[in-house]
Scaffold this motif. Structure first.
Motif, mmCIF file in Angstrom:
data_model
loop_
_atom_site.group_PDB
_atom_site.id
_atom_site.type_symbol
_atom_site.label_atom_id
_atom_site.label_comp_id
_atom_site.label_asym_id
_atom_site.label_seq_id
_atom_site.Cartn_x
_atom_site.Cartn_y
_atom_site.Cartn_z
ATOM 1 N N CYS A 213 0.829 -1.207 0.000
ATOM 2 C CA CYS A 213 0.000 0.000 0.000
ATOM 3 C C CYS A 213 0.869 1.264 0.000
ATOM 4 O O CYS A 213 0.472 2.296 -0.557
ATOM 5 N N TRP A 214 2.040 1.194 0.616
ATOM 6 C CA TRP A 214 3.007 2.306 0.545
ATOM 7 C C TRP A 214 3.373 2.583 -0.918
ATOM 8 O O TRP A 214 3.413 3.736 -1.356
ATOM 9 N N ALA A 215 3.618 1.506 -1.669
ATOM 10 C CA ALA A 215 3.955 1.662 -3.081
ATOM 11 C C ALA A 215 2.771 2.247 -3.852
ATOM 12 O O ALA A 215 2.948 3.126 -4.710
ATOM 13 N N LEU A 216 1.580 1.778 -3.549
ATOM 14 C CA LEU A 216 0.385 2.311 -4.223
ATOM 15 C C LEU A 216 0.193 3.793 -3.913
ATOM 16 O O LEU A 216 -0.183 4.582 -4.789
ATOM 17 N N LEU A 217 0.450 4.171 -2.673
ATOM 18 C CA LEU A 217 0.316 5.574 -2.283
ATOM 19 C C LEU A 217 1.294 6.434 -3.080
ATOM 20 O O LEU A 217 0.942 7.537 -3.531
ATOM 21 N N ALA A 218 2.513 5.937 -3.258
ATOM 22 C CA ALA A 218 3.526 6.686 -4.009
ATOM 23 C C ALA A 218 3.149 6.801 -5.485
ATOM 24 O O ALA A 218 3.429 7.813 -6.128
ATOM 25 N N ILE A 219 2.525 5.760 -6.029
ATOM 26 C CA ILE A 219 2.057 5.827 -7.423
ATOM 27 C C ILE A 219 0.909 6.827 -7.533
ATOM 28 O O ILE A 219 0.844 7.616 -8.481
ATOM 29 N N TYR A 220 0.025 6.822 -6.534
ATOM 30 C CA TYR A 220 -1.112 7.741 -6.537
ATOM 31 C C TYR A 220 -0.651 9.196 -6.517
ATOM 32 O O TYR A 220 -1.176 10.045 -7.258
ATOM 33 N N PHE A 221 0.356 9.500 -5.678
ATOM 34 C CA PHE A 221 0.795 10.888 -5.546
ATOM 35 C C PHE A 221 1.677 11.350 -6.705
ATOM 36 O O PHE A 221 2.078 12.513 -6.743
ATOM 37 N N ARG A 222 1.938 10.446 -7.648
ATOM 38 C CA ARG A 222 2.649 10.859 -8.854
ATOM 39 C C ARG A 222 1.738 10.657 -10.070
ATOM 40 O O ARG A 222 1.118 11.589 -10.547
ATOM 41 N N GLY A 223 1.598 9.452 -10.527
ATOM 42 C CA GLY A 223 0.753 9.189 -11.690
ATOM 43 C C GLY A 223 -0.717 9.453 -11.435
ATOM 44 O O GLY A 223 -1.462 9.845 -12.341
ATOM 45 N N GLY A 224 -1.146 9.254 -10.186
ATOM 46 C CA GLY A 224 -2.550 9.470 -9.855
ATOM 47 C C GLY A 224 -2.974 10.915 -9.936
ATOM 48 O O GLY A 224 -4.165 11.217 -10.054
ATOM 49 N N GLN A 225 -2.007 11.828 -9.880
ATOM 50 C CA GLN A 225 -2.310 13.248 -10.006
ATOM 51 C C GLN A 225 -2.413 13.662 -11.472
ATOM 52 O O GLN A 225 -2.886 14.758 -11.779
ATOM 53 N N GLU A 226 -1.982 12.794 -12.360
ATOM 54 C CA GLU A 226 -2.007 13.094 -13.783
ATOM 55 C C GLU A 226 -3.082 12.327 -14.532
ATOM 56 O O GLU A 226 -3.396 12.638 -15.682
ATOM 57 N N SER A 227 -3.630 11.318 -13.902
ATOM 58 C CA SER A 227 -4.653 10.500 -14.553
ATOM 59 C C SER A 227 -5.645 9.993 -13.517
ATOM 60 O O SER A 227 -5.258 9.354 -12.541
ATOM 61 N N THR A 228 -6.918 10.259 -13.748
ATOM 62 C CA THR A 228 -7.951 9.755 -12.831
ATOM 63 C C THR A 228 -8.015 8.234 -12.878
ATOM 64 O O THR A 228 -8.378 7.595 -11.885
ATOM 65 N N ALA A 229 -7.668 7.644 -14.026
ATOM 66 C CA ALA A 229 -7.682 6.189 -14.146
ATOM 67 C C ALA A 229 -6.632 5.565 -13.229
ATOM 68 O O ALA A 229 -6.888 4.553 -12.560
ATOM 69 N N ILE A 230 -5.449 6.175 -13.175
ATOM 70 C CA ILE A 230 -4.388 5.682 -12.286
ATOM 71 C C ILE A 230 -4.816 5.852 -10.834
ATOM 72 O O ILE A 230 -4.627 4.952 -10.004
ATOM 73 N N ALA A 231 -5.394 6.997 -10.507
ATOM 74 C CA ALA A 231 -5.845 7.250 -9.133
ATOM 75 C C ALA A 231 -6.877 6.207 -8.710
ATOM 76 O O ALA A 231 -6.816 5.657 -7.598
ATOM 77 N N ALA A 232 -7.834 5.933 -9.589
ATOM 78 C CA ALA A 232 -8.873 4.948 -9.275
ATOM 79 C C ALA A 232 -8.283 3.552 -9.126
ATOM 80 O O ALA A 232 -8.676 2.786 -8.230
#
Length: 260
Positions: A213-232
């Motif tokens: 989940c730490w890794a997912l959080l780090a992906i969210y705060f990078r790619g997730g800020q650029e794509s709603t699909a990544i955030a979801a």
């Protein structure tokens, strides 16, 4: 009942050397050899590459690996059945991490780097199976030094392998870049599904779940800020992993396996 074992001096030495390689390889750029892994990663950055701060987790992971190497070499652990079962696998995964760092700093995130990191992950998954099936309760030292360290490494390498494969695709100009956010989201969802199955099959391993989940959080705060699909995809994957952990940890023997 566990059988009486007598671990070889060779195994104890090889594990120490593997950790020296695992940690020491990261200092090569400071000696003027190769380029930092961060620079290599940035050169083939994908939409699912984690935020830079997430890689600080290597500090605790290296510390845990070093603690394991020292502890397993003590005379008191020469007949430890748990270390005997994971000894050569631990040497393989730790050495492979050193090989990955060495190769990547000289050659970038190519297909060979993906194979090396996948090899390390396979060895970690074997160790996870041993930890889950081990016939007696862990001692406090085994729980902290072995179970925690290798569970955390397995989770981080699960995420790192997926990211490495995505970066390799970018390196060869195939896919995985920012122009394919849905592909990136699909990759995150597949990784989340795999991680949730790993957590469920490992009796709700909380350390694996937390680090993934730490890794997912780090992906969210990078790619997730650029794509709603990544955030979801990050949110859904986290829900799957946390749900699997909570469900399995409701069983008392499972909680005792990881918490004592």
């Amino acid at each position: 009942m566990t059988q009486l074992v007598h671990r070889s001096n060779l195994q104890r030495l090889v594990i120490i050397l593997a950790v020296v390689w695992q940690i020491g390889a990261t200092f090569l750029p400071a000696l003027g050899l190769g380029e930092p892994i961060g620079d290599r990663s940035d050169s083939v950055r994908t939409i699912i590459t984690p935020s830079g701060w997430a890689f600080a987790i290597w500090g605790p992971l290296f510390f845990g690996s070093a603690a394991f190497a020292i502890w397993q070499a003590l005379p008191a652990q020469k007949d430890n059945a748990l270390i005997d079962r994971i000894g050569w696998w631990s040497a393989l995964t730790l050495a492979a991490q050193g090989a990955w760092a060495t190769y990547t700093q000289f050659a970038n995130l190519t297909a060979i780097s993906a194979i090396i990191i996948a090899t390390s992950l396979v060895a970690l998954l074997v160790i996870m199976r041993v930890l889950v099936a081990f016939p007696r309760d862990f001692t406090v030292a085994e729980r902290v030094i072995v179970a925690l360290t290798f569970s955390a490494l397995a989770a981080w390498l699960t995420a790192a392998t997926v990211v490495n494969i995505s970066a390799t695709l970018v390196y060869y100009g195939v896919a995985g870049g920012f122009e394919f956010p849905l592909v990136g989201a699909l990759i995150v969802l597949v990784a989340g599904a795999i991680a949730s199955v790993a957590v469920a099959r490992s009796k709700g391993n909380p350390w694996y779940a937390l680090v993934f989940c730490w890794a997912l959080l780090a992906i969210y705060f990078r790619g997730g800020q650029e794509s709603t699909a990544i955030a979801a995809a990050c949110g859904l994957s986290a829900a799957l992993v946390i749900g699997a952990a909570l469900t399995r940890l409701r069983v008392p023997p499972n909680r005792r396996r990881w918490f004592g």
